[in-house]
Design a protein around this motif. Structure first.
Motif, PDB file in Angstrom:
ATOM      1  N   MET H   1      15.640 -15.064  13.332  1.00 32.40           N
ATOM      2  CA  MET H   1      15.715 -14.461  12.509  1.00 32.40           C
ATOM      3  C   MET H   1      14.320 -13.934  11.460  1.00 32.40           C
ATOM      4  N   GLN H   2      14.351 -13.136  10.808  1.00 34.99           N
ATOM      5  CA  GLN H   2      13.210 -12.794   9.430  1.00 34.99           C
ATOM      6  C   GLN H   2      13.412 -12.399   8.771  1.00 34.99           C
ATOM      7  N   ASN H   3      12.389 -13.689   8.105  1.00 35.71           N
ATOM      8  CA  ASN H   3      12.255 -13.558   6.740  1.00 35.71           C
ATOM      9  C   ASN H   3      10.925 -12.727   5.868  1.00 35.71           C
ATOM     10  N   ALA H   4      11.760 -12.550   4.138  1.00 34.78           N
ATOM     11  CA  ALA H   4      10.542 -11.842   3.561  1.00 34.78           C
ATOM     12  C   ALA H   4      10.319 -12.576   2.821  1.00 34.78           C
ATOM     13  N   VAL H   5       9.713 -12.337   1.476  1.00 34.91           N
ATOM     14  CA  VAL H   5       9.395 -12.424   0.154  1.00 34.91           C
ATOM     15  C   VAL H   5       8.938 -11.915  -0.758  1.00 34.91           C
ATOM     16  N   ILE H   6      10.141 -11.485  -1.205  1.00 43.09           N
ATOM     17  CA  ILE H   6      10.097 -10.096  -2.563  1.00 43.09           C
ATOM     18  C   ILE H   6      10.146 -10.754  -3.482  1.00 43.09           C
ATOM     19  N   LEU H   7       8.375 -10.653  -4.466  1.00 45.93           N
ATOM     20  CA  LEU H   7       8.035 -10.446  -5.641  1.00 45.93           C
ATOM     21  C   LEU H   7       8.817  -9.659  -6.688  1.00 45.93           C
ATOM     22  N   ILE H   8       9.565  -9.528  -8.047  1.00 49.64           N
ATOM     23  CA  ILE H   8      10.315  -8.814  -8.357  1.00 49.64           C
ATOM     24  C   ILE H   8      10.231  -8.605  -9.586  1.00 49.64           C
ATOM     25  N   ASN H   9      10.040  -7.583 -10.500  1.00 43.76           N
ATOM     26  CA  ASN H   9      10.260  -6.993 -11.894  1.00 43.76           C
ATOM     27  C   ASN H   9      10.583  -6.850 -11.906  1.00 43.76           C
ATOM     28  N   THR H  10      11.269  -7.037 -13.412  1.00 49.06           N
ATOM     29  CA  THR H  10      12.678  -5.660 -13.887  1.00 49.06           C
ATOM     30  C   THR H  10      12.491  -5.541 -15.044  1.00 49.06           C
ATOM     31  N   GLU H  11      13.079  -4.528 -15.529  1.00 45.90           N
ATOM     32  CA  GLU H  11      13.283  -4.251 -16.516  1.00 45.90           C
ATOM     33  C   GLU H  11      13.706  -4.733 -17.730  1.00 45.90           C
ATOM     34  N   LYS H  12      13.008  -4.887 -18.821  1.00 48.16           N
ATOM     35  CA  LYS H  12      13.363  -5.361 -20.264  1.00 48.16           C
ATOM     36  C   LYS H  12      14.857  -6.156 -20.228  1.00 48.16           C
ATOM     37  N   GLY H  13      14.734  -6.932 -20.491  1.00 45.66           N
ATOM     38  CA  GLY H  13      16.539  -7.930 -21.077  1.00 45.66           C
ATOM     39  C   GLY H  13      17.164  -7.633 -20.108  1.00 45.66           C
ATOM     40  N   GLN H  14      16.632  -7.616 -18.414  1.00 46.38           N
ATOM     41  CA  GLN H  14      17.304  -7.603 -16.960  1.00 46.38           C
ATOM     42  C   GLN H  14      17.019  -9.220 -16.376  1.00 46.38           C
ATOM     43  N   HIS H  78       6.941 -21.881   9.186  1.00 42.53           N
ATOM     44  CA  HIS H  78       6.241 -23.097  10.075  1.00 42.53           C
ATOM     45  C   HIS H  78       7.379 -23.653   9.188  1.00 42.53           C
ATOM     46  N   SER H  79       8.355 -24.727   9.568  1.00 47.80           N
ATOM     47  CA  SER H  79       8.497 -25.965   9.026  1.00 47.80           C
ATOM     48  C   SER H  79       9.488 -26.558   9.710  1.00 47.80           C
ATOM     49  N   ARG H  80       9.614 -28.164   8.740  1.00 48.75           N
ATOM     50  CA  ARG H  80      10.755 -29.152   9.998  1.00 48.75           C
ATOM     51  C   ARG H  80      12.507 -28.556  10.047  1.00 48.75           C
ATOM     52  N   HIS H  81      13.003 -27.229   8.962  1.00 46.10           N
ATOM     53  CA  HIS H  81      14.105 -27.483   8.742  1.00 46.10           C
ATOM     54  C   HIS H  81      14.073 -26.137   9.949  1.00 46.10           C
ATOM     55  N   ASP H  82      15.767 -26.803  10.087  1.00 47.30           N
ATOM     56  CA  ASP H  82      15.888 -25.404  11.586  1.00 47.30           C
ATOM     57  C   ASP H  82      16.673 -24.152  10.595  1.00 47.30           C
ATOM     58  N   LEU H  83      15.965 -23.418   9.762  1.00 45.96           N
ATOM     59  CA  LEU H  83      15.730 -22.436   9.085  1.00 45.96           C
ATOM     60  C   LEU H  83      17.248 -21.355   9.852  1.00 45.96           C
ATOM     61  N   GLU H  84      17.028 -20.881  11.013  1.00 47.91           N
ATOM     62  CA  GLU H  84      17.977 -20.029  12.085  1.00 47.91           C
ATOM     63  C   GLU H  84      18.996 -20.796  11.890  1.00 47.91           C
TER      64      GLU H  84
ATOM     65  N   ASP J  24       3.530 -29.606   7.048  1.00 45.27           N
ATOM     66  CA  ASP J  24       3.642 -31.454   7.266  1.00 45.27           C
ATOM     67  C   ASP J  24       3.579 -32.032   5.736  1.00 45.27           C
ATOM     68  N   VAL J  25       3.460 -31.447   4.348  1.00 46.03           N
ATOM     69  CA  VAL J  25       3.127 -31.433   3.440  1.00 46.03           C
ATOM     70  C   VAL J  25       4.406 -32.102   2.969  1.00 46.03           C
ATOM     71  N   GLU J  26       5.209 -32.806   2.093  1.00 46.89           N
ATOM     72  CA  GLU J  26       6.538 -33.426   2.065  1.00 46.89           C
ATOM     73  C   GLU J  26       6.705 -32.826   0.952  1.00 46.89           C
ATOM     74  N   GLY J  27       7.782 -32.039   0.810  1.00 49.07           N
ATOM     75  CA  GLY J  27       8.385 -31.765  -0.732  1.00 49.07           C
ATOM     76  C   GLY J  27       7.879 -29.838  -0.021  1.00 49.07           C
ATOM     77  N   ILE J  28       7.454 -29.481   0.801  1.00 47.22           N
ATOM     78  CA  ILE J  28       7.059 -28.168   1.412  1.00 47.22           C
ATOM     79  C   ILE J  28       7.740 -28.018   2.889  1.00 47.22           C
ATOM     80  N   SER J  29       9.495 -27.198   2.164  1.00 50.27           N
ATOM     81  CA  SER J  29      10.348 -26.934   3.151  1.00 50.27           C
ATOM     82  C   SER J  29       9.964 -26.319   4.244  1.00 50.27           C
ATOM     83  N   GLU J  30       8.996 -25.265   3.809  1.00 48.61           N
ATOM     84  CA  GLU J  30       8.979 -24.107   4.309  1.00 48.61           C
ATOM     85  C   GLU J  30       7.443 -23.061   3.903  1.00 48.61           C
ATOM     86  N   VAL J  31       6.167 -22.679   4.979  1.00 51.67           N
ATOM     87  CA  VAL J  31       5.351 -21.735   5.117  1.00 51.67           C
ATOM     88  C   VAL J  31       5.247 -20.837   6.002  1.00 51.67           C
TER      89      VAL J  31
END
Lengths: 91, 91, 91, 91, 91, 91, 91, 91, 91, 91
Positions: H1-14, H78-84, J24-31
């Motif tokens: 699985m490939q993850n990405a964080v996308i930072l977004i600014n929108t048009e005013k009021g959108q 890095h995660s304790r969850h099995d995101l996949e 490993d910090v509690e409350g952080i789900s993914e890095v």
């Protein structure tokens, strides 16, 4: 006397016109057209802080050709000149 | 008379001390401690451009506690005051 | 002689045209189209500071296609060349 | 001839010393101490692009007191002066 | 061979179209659509510095949909590949 | 093949040394010392995305003299060259 | 009670009008027109975090004349005043 | 699985409308409307890197009301969850 | 009453300690630890402008652990609350 | 559930170590270690806003190797996934 330094950028081609308009605004004692990142620097010198607030929030707003202003309000003044006497004539 | 507006940030805890040192430098007519992005704004008023250049490149360099300066050199002045007469006493 | 380095960005697609217009302005000795953050760098060399001020605040304003300028006014010059003689022919 | 405009900030209190050191570097034709966001602007004029690359990546690196440089490499020159003849004496 | 890295932002919704137009420009060897602050990065590889200057100041100007470019001109190349041979076929 | 453009600033006086160290790192195909805001631009070309991730998060970290990196990961490539064949010899 | 500090820039000439409109929005306890980089700073004080989210994402969006906002959400409050009692009258 | 964080600014009021449109795009698992410098943060989770590239360079381009995006592509997780397992249902 | 909003960044690991120190300074009515670009936002409320100037230029300077401050001085206040009465008890 | 996106830059050479400490910090789900301007992006998911505030102002402060953080607190969530159920196991 309350002093403030106002950094100003103008609409394109409006540097001189805005400088002349600003110099006529009551409370603005000097307007410099400057080298560097700002087109103009205006020095405001008013009777008290309330007059400065009114100058910045109302009168400056009505001057055409201004694109951006950043007001640096003086909290203390250090000078060998008696600025108060020099600039307050007529108050 | 040559004017310049000098935007200054000081070393931590040195705002007042630098303001006092600057106010004693020949050619600096006023030093304002200001709100906003800059700690101090100094106004330099010298006989001519050469004196200003010397003030900025040499005398300012020797004032302790300054972290950063940006000199906005005035190319034209618009004022209802006769700044030349007011500030040039003693030249 | 008064020198200044002027950093310039132009309207889209106007780099070459603005460069040619600027090169014709009296007081501008060289215009470089440059790599990096600025489209053009112009070198102004005028008889004295007053001529430079006039060049920047008036003549530059009339050149079409300029979006932004930042003038870096020279306070001192260090050169093995006699720039004064080289560039002042015709004054 | 290859030209470049180099924007320079120096270590605190080193403006004049760096200007003098730079003016002695082969390939640097002029060094200006300037108002505004940069302490110094140097103009490099070298025989060809390879000499410029060597000047910037090697010789500049050895000049003490420099904090930051940004080289604006000239791709085209527009000038009424014959810069090539004026600056290339001795190559 | 002269190399340059060109950082590009495009008009909204034009990333792919600009990438395809750029890839057809002579002297542009590769165009990458990239994550992060820039929409596209183009690599220019030309016979010599003059061709690069012409590419950047003239041909790039005519590509529609480009909003901003910043050219990072290569002064030296370090590579285990013989880039000159790999990319110069057809010159 | 996965490509990435890495913008790099080095510790003072380390441009050339870092360029040489980087050129030896597996997965880095070219290192350019550049004009403008960045000291170096490296092009990474790896077998797949996992190798690129390892290169950037581990190998780059160990190269001495680097101050700052910003990796622009390529999502699509547009080129008239068969980059895959040209650069993948030896995988 | 949930507090937030909202930094605001307005459309040109709209500082006062936006300040008055904002002061009427439920959940906005104070609006300051300020010196410096921002035109206005609004303090939001709502019953809980959900109300703040609704205020910022919906009500603020409908106030005309706002150009840009940046919400600084308070995570902890340190005060000698009992802000909760002072501002929550009427909830 | 490939993850990405996308930072977004929108048009005013959108802000809200764009958030809802984005949440419907295949490959976008979560959209947060956020305090601070960005209006929205979207998390993309796709089967592989190619799907992510297609999502960012094509699908995102078609969402109306977006002004600016900056994609932060994940190289390692890095995660304790099995995101996949958690997010890949239905692939 | 004179109000000001002070944006603060602290030395690493000092957010809470600085917040507590500031909350004890006379004239500081509230300190918020905030999300986003600033660690803390302090609200100053003083009898008059002179007290504010003294607070900012002298008392704030003595608080340990502060790295950077930017004071946004209020020129006008719009509020349905009688802030003057609420905060001036004890003057 | 309260979500937040935390943009992080680490001390040089500490990306991986900080990522592991944060996970490993509690409350952080993914890095995520990411391309572009930030070294890491952490996703915090806590029971409520108070827990998030405590995580950011206290626990994050104690993680070694972090240079800078910017917390983007989520005000609304749009997702086809039931994030609450997926991430809250064990509360």
């Amino acid at each position: 006397m309350q002093n403030a330094v106002i950094l100003i950028n103008t609409e394109k081609g409006q540097v001189r016109a805005v400088a002349e308009r600003l110099a006529d605004v009551e409370g603005i004692s000097e307007v410099y057209s400057t080298c560097g990142r700002y087109d103009l620097v205006a020095i405001a010198r008013t009777r008290d802080f309330e007059s400065l607030a009114q100058l910045v929030t109302e009168h400056l707003n009505r001057v055409e050709g201004i694109r951006d202003t950043e007001t640096l309000n003086a909290m203390q003044v250090h000078s060998r000149h008696d600025l108060e006497t020099m600039f307050s004539v007529g108050w």
